[in-house]
Design a protein around this motif. Structure first.
Motif, short mmCIF file in Angstrom:
data_model
loop_
_atom_site.label_atom_id
_atom_site.label_comp_id
_atom_site.label_asym_id
_atom_site.label_seq_id
_atom_site.Cartn_x
_atom_site.Cartn_y
_atom_site.Cartn_z
N ALA A 1 15.63 10.88 14.25
CA ALA A 1 14.40 11.62 13.98
C ALA A 1 13.54 11.60 15.23
O ALA A 1 13.69 10.73 16.09
CB ALA A 1 13.65 10.97 12.82
N PRO A 2 12.62 12.56 15.30
CA PRO A 2 11.69 12.55 16.43
C PRO A 2 10.68 11.42 16.26
O PRO A 2 10.65 10.75 15.24
CB PRO A 2 11.01 13.92 16.31
N ASN A 3 9.85 11.24 17.26
CA ASN A 3 8.75 10.29 17.11
C ASN A 3 7.71 10.92 16.20
O ASN A 3 7.04 11.88 16.58
CB ASN A 3 8.14 9.96 18.48
N PHE A 4 7.61 10.39 15.00
CA PHE A 4 6.66 10.92 14.03
C PHE A 4 5.24 10.50 14.41
O PHE A 4 5.04 9.48 15.08
CB PHE A 4 6.97 10.39 12.64
N THR A 5 4.28 11.28 13.94
CA THR A 5 2.89 10.86 14.10
C THR A 5 2.67 9.66 13.19
O THR A 5 3.46 9.41 12.26
CB THR A 5 1.91 11.98 13.71
N ASP A 6 1.60 8.93 13.42
CA ASP A 6 1.28 7.79 12.56
C ASP A 6 1.13 8.23 11.10
O ASP A 6 1.58 7.55 10.18
CB ASP A 6 0.01 7.09 13.03
N GLU A 7 0.49 9.37 10.91
CA GLU A 7 0.27 9.88 9.55
C GLU A 7 1.61 10.24 8.88
O GLU A 7 1.83 9.94 7.71
CB GLU A 7 -0.65 11.10 9.59
N GLN A 8 2.49 10.90 9.61
CA GLN A 8 3.81 11.24 9.07
C GLN A 8 4.59 9.96 8.71
O GLN A 8 5.20 9.87 7.65
CB GLN A 8 4.61 12.05 10.09
N ARG A 9 4.55 8.99 9.60
CA ARG A 9 5.25 7.73 9.38
C ARG A 9 4.71 7.03 8.12
O ARG A 9 5.47 6.56 7.28
CB ARG A 9 5.10 6.84 10.62
N ASN B 1 3.22 8.39 5.56
CA ASN B 1 3.60 9.17 4.38
C ASN B 1 5.06 8.91 4.01
O ASN B 1 5.39 8.73 2.83
CB ASN B 1 3.36 10.66 4.62
N LEU B 2 5.94 8.87 5.00
CA LEU B 2 7.36 8.61 4.71
C LEU B 2 7.57 7.19 4.18
O LEU B 2 8.37 6.98 3.26
CB LEU B 2 8.19 8.85 5.98
#
Length: 113
Positions: free
Chosen positions: A89-97, A99-100
């Protein structure tokens, strides 16, 4: 309520001379209790056992490689290289991380219920 107390020298003597080692359980339990100011939940002690029990760590290393690791590699979610799993996966934003991680936690909670 405790009616008997073991003082420092008694506990030191027990640890150094009288304790029979069949496994890591006794010193790990005493260490956990000492680290938590003499009181710990059964779960906290059990977690300490798992942390120090190499046979359990080896067992779960095999589980990791064979069960979720194999399925996640097959579905191209992770790859495996040099004894490490890598999330494809790409480097997710903190918010995306966050949420996941929340979704993962919800899946675990639902399964446990």
């Amino acid at each position: 309520m405790n009616w008997f107390y073991v003082d420092y020298k008694e506990l030191q003597d027990y640890l150094e001379h009288r304790m029979k080692m069949q496994h890591i359980y006794q010193p790990v339990m005493i260490r956990t209790l000492l680290e938590s100011k003499n009181t710990a939940t059964v779960e906290a002690i059990a977690r300490a056992f798992l942390q120090d029990d190499m046979s359990q760590i080896d067992y779960y290393k095999q589980i990791t490689k064979n069960m979720p690791g194999k399925v996640l590699r097959k579905n191209k979610v992770v790859s495996y290289q040099d004894e490490k799993f890598i999330l494809n996966a790409p480097n997710f934003t903190d918010e995306q991380r966050k949420n996941l991680i929340k979704i993962c936690n919800e899946k675990v909670k639902k399964y446990q219920e």
